[in-house]
Motif scaffolding. Structure first.
Motif, PDB file in Angstrom:
ATOM      1  N   GLN A 214       0.829  -1.204   0.000  1.00 53.32           N
ATOM      2  CA  GLN A 214       0.000   0.000   0.000  1.00 53.32           C
ATOM      3  C   GLN A 214       0.866   1.258   0.000  1.00 53.32           C
ATOM      4  N   LEU A 215       1.924   1.269   0.830  1.00 54.22           N
ATOM      5  CA  LEU A 215       2.821   2.426   0.884  1.00 54.22           C
ATOM      6  C   LEU A 215       3.549   2.607  -0.438  1.00 54.22           C
ATOM      7  N   VAL A 216       4.035   1.512  -1.009  1.00 51.09           N
ATOM      8  CA  VAL A 216       4.743   1.590  -2.288  1.00 51.09           C
ATOM      9  C   VAL A 216       3.831   2.155  -3.369  1.00 51.09           C
ATOM     10  N   ASP A 217       2.600   1.670  -3.424  1.00 49.51           N
ATOM     11  CA  ASP A 217       1.660   2.148  -4.449  1.00 49.51           C
ATOM     12  C   ASP A 217       1.336   3.625  -4.267  1.00 49.51           C
ATOM     13  N   VAL A 218       1.144   4.052  -3.012  1.00 49.70           N
ATOM     14  CA  VAL A 218       0.859   5.466  -2.750  1.00 49.70           C
ATOM     15  C   VAL A 218       2.031   6.333  -3.196  1.00 49.70           C
ATOM     16  N   MET A 219       3.247   5.927  -2.840  1.00 48.32           N
ATOM     17  CA  MET A 219       4.428   6.705  -3.209  1.00 48.32           C
ATOM     18  C   MET A 219       4.641   6.699  -4.723  1.00 48.32           C
ATOM     19  N   LEU A 220       4.325   5.590  -5.359  1.00 52.69           N
ATOM     20  CA  LEU A 220       4.446   5.528  -6.819  1.00 52.69           C
ATOM     21  C   LEU A 220       3.489   6.509  -7.473  1.00 52.69           C
ATOM     22  N   ASN A 221       2.265   6.585  -6.971  1.00 53.79           N
ATOM     23  CA  ASN A 221       1.284   7.526  -7.515  1.00 53.79           C
ATOM     24  C   ASN A 221       1.704   8.973  -7.270  1.00 53.79           C
ATOM     25  N   ILE A 222       2.207   9.236  -6.075  1.00 50.35           N
ATOM     26  CA  ILE A 222       2.694  10.590  -5.771  1.00 50.35           C
ATOM     27  C   ILE A 222       3.859  10.944  -6.687  1.00 50.35           C
ATOM     28  N   GLY A 223       4.780  10.004  -6.865  1.00 42.24           N
ATOM     29  CA  GLY A 223       5.934  10.240  -7.738  1.00 42.24           C
ATOM     30  C   GLY A 223       5.523  10.529  -9.169  1.00 42.24           C
ATOM     31  N   ASN A 224       4.544   9.782  -9.672  1.00 43.19           N
ATOM     32  CA  ASN A 224       4.066  10.007 -11.041  1.00 43.19           C
ATOM     33  C   ASN A 224       3.418  11.386 -11.179  1.00 43.19           C
ATOM     34  N   LEU A 269      12.275  22.438  -1.734  1.00 43.83           N
ATOM     35  CA  LEU A 269      11.971  23.385  -2.805  1.00 43.83           C
ATOM     36  C   LEU A 269      12.009  24.808  -2.262  1.00 43.83           C
ATOM     37  N   ASP A 270      12.578  25.717  -3.017  1.00 44.35           N
ATOM     38  CA  ASP A 270      12.724  27.103  -2.581  1.00 44.35           C
ATOM     39  C   ASP A 270      11.422  27.898  -2.681  1.00 44.35           C
ATOM     40  N   ASP A 271      10.598  27.529  -3.671  1.00 44.71           N
ATOM     41  CA  ASP A 271       9.394  28.308  -3.940  1.00 44.71           C
ATOM     42  C   ASP A 271       8.235  27.848  -3.050  1.00 44.71           C
ATOM     43  N   LYS A 272       7.620  28.778  -2.330  1.00 45.64           N
ATOM     44  CA  LYS A 272       6.518  28.450  -1.421  1.00 45.64           C
ATOM     45  C   LYS A 272       5.323  27.878  -2.169  1.00 45.64           C
ATOM     46  N   ILE A 273       5.060  28.392  -3.364  1.00 46.18           N
ATOM     47  CA  ILE A 273       3.933  27.888  -4.165  1.00 46.18           C
ATOM     48  C   ILE A 273       4.177  26.440  -4.577  1.00 46.18           C
ATOM     49  N   GLU A 274       5.417  26.124  -4.934  1.00 40.83           N
ATOM     50  CA  GLU A 274       5.740  24.750  -5.305  1.00 40.83           C
ATOM     51  C   GLU A 274       5.598  23.808  -4.110  1.00 40.83           C
ATOM     52  N   ARG A 275       6.024  24.267  -2.944  1.00 37.51           N
ATOM     53  CA  ARG A 275       5.878  23.427  -1.751  1.00 37.51           C
ATOM     54  C   ARG A 275       4.408  23.128  -1.476  1.00 37.51           C
ATOM     55  N   ARG A 276       3.576  24.135  -1.647  1.00 33.84           N
ATOM     56  CA  ARG A 276       2.142  23.937  -1.424  1.00 33.84           C
ATOM     57  C   ARG A 276       1.549  22.986  -2.455  1.00 33.84           C
ATOM     58  N   LEU A 277       1.974  23.099  -3.710  1.00 40.43           N
ATOM     59  CA  LEU A 277       1.475  22.214  -4.759  1.00 40.43           C
ATOM     60  C   LEU A 277       1.827  20.760  -4.463  1.00 40.43           C
ATOM     61  N   VAL A 278       3.060  20.521  -3.994  1.00 44.34           N
ATOM     62  CA  VAL A 278       3.462  19.146  -3.659  1.00 44.34           C
ATOM     63  C   VAL A 278       2.521  18.564  -2.610  1.00 44.34           C
ATOM     64  N   MET A 279       2.246  19.327  -1.575  1.00 45.51           N
ATOM     65  CA  MET A 279       1.394  18.815  -0.508  1.00 45.51           C
ATOM     66  C   MET A 279      -0.055  18.648  -0.967  1.00 45.51           C
ATOM     67  N   GLU A 280      -0.500  19.477  -1.892  1.00 43.74           N
ATOM     68  CA  GLU A 280      -1.842  19.301  -2.455  1.00 43.74           C
ATOM     69  C   GLU A 280      -1.927  17.999  -3.260  1.00 43.74           C
ATOM     70  N   LEU A 281      -0.841  17.681  -3.986  1.00 40.33           N
ATOM     71  CA  LEU A 281      -0.819  16.411  -4.720  1.00 40.33           C
ATOM     72  C   LEU A 281      -0.860  15.224  -3.758  1.00 40.33           C
ATOM     73  N   VAL A 282      -0.166  15.352  -2.643  1.00 41.38           N
ATOM     74  CA  VAL A 282      -0.177  14.281  -1.639  1.00 41.38           C
ATOM     75  C   VAL A 282      -1.587  14.080  -1.092  1.00 41.38           C
ATOM     76  N   ASP A 283      -2.309  15.170  -0.886  1.00 40.74           N
ATOM     77  CA  ASP A 283      -3.653  15.094  -0.342  1.00 40.74           C
ATOM     78  C   ASP A 283      -4.595  14.272  -1.226  1.00 40.74           C
ATOM     79  N   THR A 284      -4.323  14.198  -2.521  1.00 44.33           N
ATOM     80  CA  THR A 284      -5.191  13.417  -3.407  1.00 44.33           C
ATOM     81  C   THR A 284      -5.010  11.911  -3.218  1.00 44.33           C
ATOM     82  N   TRP A 285      -3.916  11.500  -2.567  1.00 44.21           N
ATOM     83  CA  TRP A 285      -3.637  10.071  -2.369  1.00 44.21           C
ATOM     84  C   TRP A 285      -3.645   9.643  -0.909  1.00 44.21           C
ATOM     85  N   VAL A 286      -3.536  10.610  -0.006  1.00 41.95           N
ATOM     86  CA  VAL A 286      -3.475  10.273   1.419  1.00 41.95           C
ATOM     87  C   VAL A 286      -4.626  10.975   2.144  1.00 41.95           C
ATOM     88  N   ARG A 287      -5.436  10.198   2.803  1.00 45.28           N
ATOM     89  CA  ARG A 287      -6.584  10.760   3.525  1.00 45.28           C
ATOM     90  C   ARG A 287      -6.281  10.862   5.014  1.00 45.28           C
TER      91      ARG A 287
END
Length: 287
Positions: A214-224, A269-287
């Protein structure tokens, strides 16, 4: 050198791309994201062509060089380039020592000369971080002459038959500069992309066999997702680093996934907007 050619040819004849990938993963080596990069790099090296690896940070350039070293059982001398790199860092330096009660001047050989004389691999990392005026000293080493006149001792050095040069660059990063054309033309150049799909999954499972599917699949989806956003220009290249993704898996075996990704990927990541985007992508896979 014929034995090296035979090894490479045998690899092509007896192994499918998937079999080679599995074997390299099991050995902790580089995994080629397509059926050609690994084999074609080997061919270039056997033909004594200096190899230039181009790709984003974390795509596996250094791992590829280390795997070549392991494959040919050939030691590797490394040079880490920076604006402070000079001829002494590459070739060596003179020093005063005491020998048999007398004070003498002795030359301590640097990584370039050691690799040339011993038939080692010379790995030049981030070659485009060096000042352009420093690197022409290597021109005769990298072309058909494969020789060097040491400016500190006037010794003429002809490279050992197995001497190999592999260089790596991160294109477009802060602090880098375009490679001089005369230098670039001495290399055979390979673009090294990030791993994805089943190969990335195999690397994850082999690196962290205790991680749940389950962890591997979640990380694979986040990575993609991260890779797709890099392709779309919304994230910096380093956001899709395989190295960082593996760090996240290691942390996620002990802490929540969201925090693991935050520490291993987003906070780099240096850019605050990019950091927020990464965490938003994580939210789509982790509840």
């Amino acid at each position: 050198m014929n034995s090296l050619i035979e090894q490479e040819q045998q690899l092509r004849v007896n192994s499918s791309h998937e079999e080679v990938a599995k074997k390299l993963i099991q050995q902790g080596g580089y995994v080629s994201p397509n059926p050609f990069i690994w084999e074609d790099v080997l061919v270039s090296i056997v033909l004594k062509k200096p190899v230039l690896l181009k790709g984003p940070s974390g795509s596996g350039k250094t791992k590829l060089a280390q795997t070549v070293s392991h494959f040919f059982q050939q030691p590797m001398q490394s040079v880490n380039c920076s604006v402070d790199l000079d001829a002494e860092s590459l070739l060596g330096f003179k020093t005063i020592i005491s020998k048999s009660g007398e004070t003498v001047i002795e030359f301590v050989e640097g990584p370039v000369i050691q690799a040339m004389k011993k038939g080692h691999i010379l790995y030049i990392d981030e070659i485009n971080m060096a000042r352009p005026e420093t690197l022409p000293i290597l021109h005769s080493v990298l072309d058909h002459r494969r020789m060097l006149t040491n400016p500190f001792t006037n010794e003429v050095i002809h490279a050992h038959d197995n001497f190999t040069v592999i260089s790596a660059i991160n294109e477009g990063y802060v602090g880098t500069s375009p490679m001089n054309e005369a230098l670039k033309n001495r290399f055979v150049s390979f673009s090294i992309p990030y791993l994805n799909g089943e190969q990335l999954k195999m690397v994850m499972q082999d690196t962290y066999p205790s991680a749940s599917m389950q962890l591997v699949d979640v990380m694979l989806n986040i990575g993609n997702d991260l890779k797709n956003q890099v392709i779309n220009g919304l994230l910096s290249d380093e956001a899709a680093s395989v190295r960082s993704l593996l760090d996240a898996i290691a942390l996620a075996e002990h802490i929540p996934v969201k925090r693991a990704v935050q520490y291993a990927i987003a906070e780099k990541l240096d850019d605050k907007i990019e950091r927020r985007l990464v965490m938003e992508l994580v939210d789509t896979w982790v509840r």
